[in-house]
Design a protein around this motif. Structure first.
Motif, mmCIF file in Angstrom:
data_model
loop_
_atom_site.group_PDB
_atom_site.id
_atom_site.type_symbol
_atom_site.label_atom_id
_atom_site.label_comp_id
_atom_site.label_asym_id
_atom_site.label_seq_id
_atom_site.Cartn_x
_atom_site.Cartn_y
_atom_site.Cartn_z
ATOM 1 N N ALA A 112 2.864 6.640 104.178
ATOM 2 C CA ALA A 112 1.464 6.252 104.489
ATOM 3 C C ALA A 112 0.772 6.746 103.111
ATOM 4 O O ALA A 112 1.138 7.594 102.485
ATOM 5 C CB ALA A 112 0.837 7.007 105.499
ATOM 6 N N ASP A 113 -0.456 5.941 102.994
ATOM 7 C CA ASP A 113 -1.457 6.233 101.929
ATOM 8 C C ASP A 113 -2.453 7.110 102.103
ATOM 9 O O ASP A 113 -2.865 7.982 101.333
ATOM 10 C CB ASP A 113 -2.061 5.125 101.254
ATOM 11 C CG ASP A 113 -1.257 3.895 100.860
ATOM 12 O OD1 ASP A 113 -0.420 4.150 100.049
ATOM 13 O OD2 ASP A 113 -1.342 2.722 101.571
ATOM 14 N N LEU A 114 -2.884 7.256 103.669
ATOM 15 C CA LEU A 114 -3.760 8.046 104.002
ATOM 16 C C LEU A 114 -3.553 8.414 105.511
ATOM 17 O O LEU A 114 -3.022 7.718 106.191
ATOM 18 C CB LEU A 114 -5.071 7.142 103.988
ATOM 19 C CG LEU A 114 -6.607 7.352 104.403
ATOM 20 C CD1 LEU A 114 -7.454 6.647 103.954
ATOM 21 C CD2 LEU A 114 -6.537 7.038 106.059
ATOM 22 N N ALA A 115 -4.202 9.535 105.747
ATOM 23 C CA ALA A 115 -4.106 10.114 107.190
ATOM 24 C C ALA A 115 -5.453 10.064 107.780
ATOM 25 O O ALA A 115 -6.224 10.791 107.071
ATOM 26 C CB ALA A 115 -3.202 11.378 107.284
ATOM 27 N N ILE A 116 -5.409 9.735 109.057
ATOM 28 C CA ILE A 116 -6.847 10.019 109.802
ATOM 29 C C ILE A 116 -6.347 11.097 110.700
ATOM 30 O O ILE A 116 -5.514 11.106 111.526
ATOM 31 C CB ILE A 116 -7.152 9.041 110.795
ATOM 32 C CG1 ILE A 116 -7.699 7.607 109.876
ATOM 33 C CG2 ILE A 116 -8.122 9.048 111.397
ATOM 34 C CD1 ILE A 116 -8.050 6.307 110.587
ATOM 35 N N ALA A 136 0.678 16.285 106.258
ATOM 36 C CA ALA A 136 0.040 15.185 105.478
ATOM 37 C C ALA A 136 0.168 15.524 103.950
ATOM 38 O O ALA A 136 0.431 14.907 103.100
ATOM 39 C CB ALA A 136 -1.375 14.900 105.733
ATOM 40 N N SER A 137 -0.152 16.756 103.865
ATOM 41 C CA SER A 137 -0.603 17.343 102.505
ATOM 42 C C SER A 137 1.106 17.784 101.920
ATOM 43 O O SER A 137 1.427 17.244 100.761
ATOM 44 C CB SER A 137 -1.193 19.013 102.455
ATOM 45 O OG SER A 137 -0.940 19.747 101.319
ATOM 46 N N GLN A 142 -2.628 11.647 99.516
ATOM 47 C CA GLN A 142 -3.769 11.945 98.366
ATOM 48 C C GLN A 142 -5.221 11.880 99.328
ATOM 49 O O GLN A 142 -6.162 12.187 98.904
ATOM 50 C CB GLN A 142 -3.729 11.086 97.464
ATOM 51 C CG GLN A 142 -2.623 11.282 96.609
ATOM 52 C CD GLN A 142 -2.684 12.570 95.894
ATOM 53 O OE1 GLN A 142 -3.517 13.110 95.191
ATOM 54 N NE2 GLN A 142 -1.627 13.278 96.247
ATOM 55 N N HIS A 143 -5.110 11.143 100.371
ATOM 56 C CA HIS A 143 -6.359 10.794 101.116
ATOM 57 C C HIS A 143 -6.427 11.133 102.800
ATOM 58 O O HIS A 143 -5.555 10.813 103.322
ATOM 59 C CB HIS A 143 -6.632 9.231 101.218
ATOM 60 C CG HIS A 143 -6.663 8.772 99.562
ATOM 61 N ND1 HIS A 143 -7.787 8.842 98.769
ATOM 62 C CD2 HIS A 143 -5.652 8.311 99.287
ATOM 63 C CE1 HIS A 143 -7.160 8.230 97.696
ATOM 64 N NE2 HIS A 143 -5.906 7.794 97.893
ATOM 65 N N LEU A 144 -7.348 11.976 103.092
ATOM 66 C CA LEU A 144 -7.511 12.338 104.421
ATOM 67 C C LEU A 144 -8.831 11.993 104.956
ATOM 68 O O LEU A 144 -9.912 12.151 104.132
ATOM 69 C CB LEU A 144 -7.442 13.864 104.476
ATOM 70 C CG LEU A 144 -6.837 14.536 105.805
ATOM 71 C CD1 LEU A 144 -5.389 13.787 105.891
ATOM 72 C CD2 LEU A 144 -6.851 16.053 105.434
ATOM 73 N N ASP A 179 -8.974 14.123 98.038
ATOM 74 C CA ASP A 179 -9.928 13.332 98.849
ATOM 75 C C ASP A 179 -10.096 13.453 100.100
ATOM 76 O O ASP A 179 -9.220 12.929 101.067
ATOM 77 C CB ASP A 179 -9.526 11.951 98.169
ATOM 78 C CG ASP A 179 -10.505 10.799 99.073
ATOM 79 O OD1 ASP A 179 -11.746 11.120 99.432
ATOM 80 O OD2 ASP A 179 -9.985 9.708 99.484
ATOM 81 N N ILE A 180 -10.929 14.074 100.680
ATOM 82 C CA ILE A 180 -11.154 14.415 102.190
ATOM 83 C C ILE A 180 -12.478 13.935 102.625
ATOM 84 O O ILE A 180 -13.412 14.502 102.000
ATOM 85 C CB ILE A 180 -10.879 15.785 102.593
ATOM 86 C CG1 ILE A 180 -9.565 16.601 102.038
ATOM 87 C CG2 ILE A 180 -11.115 16.075 104.127
ATOM 88 C CD1 ILE A 180 -9.408 17.994 102.384
#
Lengths: 420, 304
Positions: A112-116, A136-137, A142-144, A179-180
């Motif tokens: 994944a690129d991003l996690a919700i 995720a970290s 890079q994006h949360l 990026d959060i």
């Protein structure tokens, strides 16, 4: 939406949260509002919900595909969902919340690129919030996006939202994610998911979908360090292509251009790129994640598991790997076991020589007293390999810095590791 | 525009790159791989991707077709032309042979089909040829059980799938290790949607059997579905074939593949039609309608 042009390309994201945080409802909402749920799917869900005695359609029935999942009302394995808007195409890895299925969450997050991350506004941060954010970290996302859900149940209270945002921020200072983004939502009512909520005028940010459509992930790719792992050697051996020898593979990182001087590793032989091909087409350059075939100006010996790089920018050759591993097997880690490291297109025999510490998945603390590693544990280890692997730290390269461990006696994938 | 934006791929190119990587990984990791070729658009796209993955060499594995004997003649003609053009090796497993050997019995009744029987023929063909990896054209968006599929999907020595205990599959590191007699099913199109497949067919100019395009055909209506009339279909008393303007959205057997009325006679028109449709692709498949776990049960048993 009949054309193939989604201007912002593809976004792969994963959703995490504990069981009742409303994850399935959120996914259902995204699919429903983007018109990605078909009539026959919806009818089947409505019928099944009625059968279960529910008033409203249970959107989790859309995503829970296995009989055992429907029976138990939980998600066991990752399910992949697809939807598109005119701006972007999305792949959702819908991952389980239960701790005993952490390994499936890791699977979903690895690409994944991003996690919700979903938080129930009434319950605040719970164990899963920490665990999923931490995973995720570790996996280099890079994006949360932290969605504070069920805002309707706290009267859309700004103060409650701010409390949860600060609580998360004080926890996330320990994470390696830059990026959060925080969004107050109600997945059930649709507030700030696709449409801006009129119930939270105090919130001035984007809706979730708007954020997902526009978040810039292109810069996450490593375009500096040229790494081309050879996956397969193409040798037609036909009259037309008697001497053709092409090296097939997927660009792991960096930009390769026709004519570039390259070094083959581990041999150290130098040559130039003669051509870059994609099927019958010739390309001037190639970058990740393209799968191409390269031909070289000199006839050098190069095979699967080896790599083309630039002379002044080379990966490390490691016989000993320092890594964090996620233990995925039901049998605990045993340092006397013989294992196989699968890294890029290479496979080498290996052994875990030392467990340095276990990481408490909820507090991120090092636990040096407890070095028993069970399924779903994360540990820092040292691995010795029978021959060197060509690798980079995971932090700078998510492709050349990742590996899995396979048990040759059971063939099972027993661990996933990140180097550095 | 920053310089980094120059190096962005559109989503079809990214999916193509992923699929080619998966197909090459099969060729590299297995001794006796094969491509399961049904004659449907997804397996045609897989074959196209395989040709692209190994060009200018030929595809280094055979195409395997499980022929129920109830195929559309157009499908078989298309198959033979494609195999000729690619110089590929074709292996055909005949369901009729499995029936003649007494291993399975033909279903009877009005909705009789050979769909279930072909699983036995498929498993026999895999065992006879000692295939250790079979590439298929299934996609995760097709059906909710398939949404759980890995790229490399492990099958035990009875060809069974154990969905509750799948191997974790991280990044693009595929573990194809297996015991003798076990094999893998591999799905390079996992991340494609129906619309992606059609847009890719348009982009690459891929030829398809004429059945996908609008044409005149004798059909019957049954249980809200339109079925092609053929000698293999057992007609009920009140059913009379009538001429209709139809096309097919998926291609299976003559007996189970629902047609629908459409004027779409080009790829562009089909893409518009698919984008506007509110019924899933497999909504026209009688084989999926048997129960809500129909696909899970068939997949566990070794179905495609």
């Amino acid at each position: 939406m009949s054309t193939s042009t989604h201007h912002n390309g593809l976004l792969r994201f994963t959703t995490a949260g504990s069981v009742d945080d409303g994850k399935s409802t959120l996914i259902g909402r995204l699919l429903y509002d983007s018109k990605s749920i078909f009539q026959d799917q919806m009818e089947a869900v409505e019928q099944a919900s009625k059968h279960k005695g529910l008033e409203d359609a249970d959107l989790s029935l859309l995503t829970d595909g296995l009989r055992a999942e429907r029976e138990q009302g939980i998600t066991i394995d990752v399910a992949y969902r697809y939807f598109a808007t005119p701006k972007r195409k999305f792949i959702i890895a819908d991952t389980p919340g239960h701790i005993q299925y952490t390994r499936n969450m890791v699977t979903g997050a690895s690409t994944a690129d991003l996690a919700i991350i979903l938080i129930d506004s009434r319950n605040g941060l719970v164990e899963q919030t920490h665990r999923h954010s931490f995973i995720a970290s570790l996996l280099g996302l890079q994006h949360l996006v932290v969605c504070v859900n069920k805002m309707d149940l706290v009267d859309y209270d700004e103060q409650r939202y701010n409390e949860l945002v600060s609580a998360f921020k004080s926890f996330s200072s320990r994470l390696d994610i830059k990026d959060i983004t925080f969004i107050p939502i109600s997945a059930l009512k649709g507030d700030n998911v696709v449409d801006t909520s009129s119930n939270m005028a105090w919130y001035g940010g984007s809706t979730l979908l708007h954020h997902l459509e526009n978040v810039h992930v292109g810069a996450d790719r490593n375009l500096q360090d040229c790494r081309f792992p050879v996956q397969y050697v193409v040798r037609p051996q036909t009259d037309e292509h008697r001497d053709f020898r092409g090296y097939a593979g997927r660009i792991a990182s960096g930009v390769f251009k026709k004519g570039d001087a390259v070094v083959a590793l581990p041999s150290g032989r130098e040559t130039n790129i003669e051509s870059i091909k994609l099927g019958e087409d010739d390309l001037d350059l190639a970058f990740p994640p393209l799968s191409v075939v390269m031909t070289l100006e000199d006839d050098i010996d190069l095979s699967r598991g080896e790599m083309l790089v630039r002379k002044n920018n080379q990966p490390e050759m490691l016989n000993e790997i320092d890594a964090k591993i996620f233990w995925l097997d039901s049998r605990p880690l045993n340092t006397s076991s013989r294992l196989v490291v699968r890294h890029l297109s290479q496979e080498v025999r290996a052994k875990i020589s030392e467990v340095l510490y276990r990481i408490d998945i909820n507090t991120l603390h090092r636990d040096e007293d407890n070095r028993e590693i069970d399924m779903n544990d994360i540990a820092r280890v040292r691995i010795k390999t029978a021959s060197p692997i060509l690798a980079d730290p995971y932090r700078t390269n998510r492709t050349t810095g990742a590996f899995i461990l396979v048990d040759p006696s059971t063939h099972a994938t027993v661990a996933a590791g990140v180097i550095g | 525009m920053t310089s980094k934006d120059t190096y962005n791929l559109d989503h079809l190119s990214e999916l193509e790159a992923e699929s080619i990587y998966v197909i090459r990984e099969v060729a590299a990791q297995f001794d006796r791989p094969a491509i399961l070729f049904s004659g449907g658009k997804d397996s045609i796209v897989v074959t196209h991707l395989a040709a692209k993955a190994f060009a200018p060499a030929k595809i280094p594995m055979p195409l395997v077709h499980i022929d129920t004997g109830h195929n559309f003649p157009e499908t078989l003609e298309f198959r033979d032309n494609l195999v000729d053009r690619l110089g590929a090796n074709l292996i055909v497993g005949l369901v009729q042979k499995t029936i003649d050997q007494g291993k399975v019995r033909e279903e009877t009744g009005h909705n009789a089909s050979r769909n279930k029987l072909q699983t036995t023929t498929l498993i026999d063909t895999i065992e006879e040829n000692k295939f250790d990896a079979c590439i298929g054209g299934a996609r995760r968006d097709e059906e909710k059980t398939r949404a759980k599929e890995r790229f490399f999907s492990h099958r035990d020595d009875f060809s069974q799938w154990d969905p509750k205990n799948q191997r974790p599959e991280l990044w693009n590191l595929f573990n194809g290790k297996h015991a003798p007699d076990e094999h893998f099913r591999v799905f390079p199109l996992n991340n494609w949607t129906e619309l992606d497949v059609w847009n890719y067919i348009l982009k690459e100019g891929i030829a398809l059997p004429s059945l996908y395009y609008s044409h005149q055909r004798e059909c019957i209506r049954r249980d809200g579905q339109i079925l092609a009339y053929s000698e293999y279909l057992n007609l009920k008393e009140d059913e009379t074939p009538e001429m209709m303007q139809v096309r097919f959205r998926t291609l299976g057997d003559l007996t189970i593949t629902g047609a629908f009325e459409s004027d779409a006679d080009t790829v562009e028109k089909i893409i518009d039609e698919v984008a506007a449709t509110r019924i899933t692709e497999r909504g026209g498949r009688m084989d999926d309608k048997r129960s809500s776990s129909a696909m899970e049960d068939r997949k566990k048993a070794g179905y495609f």
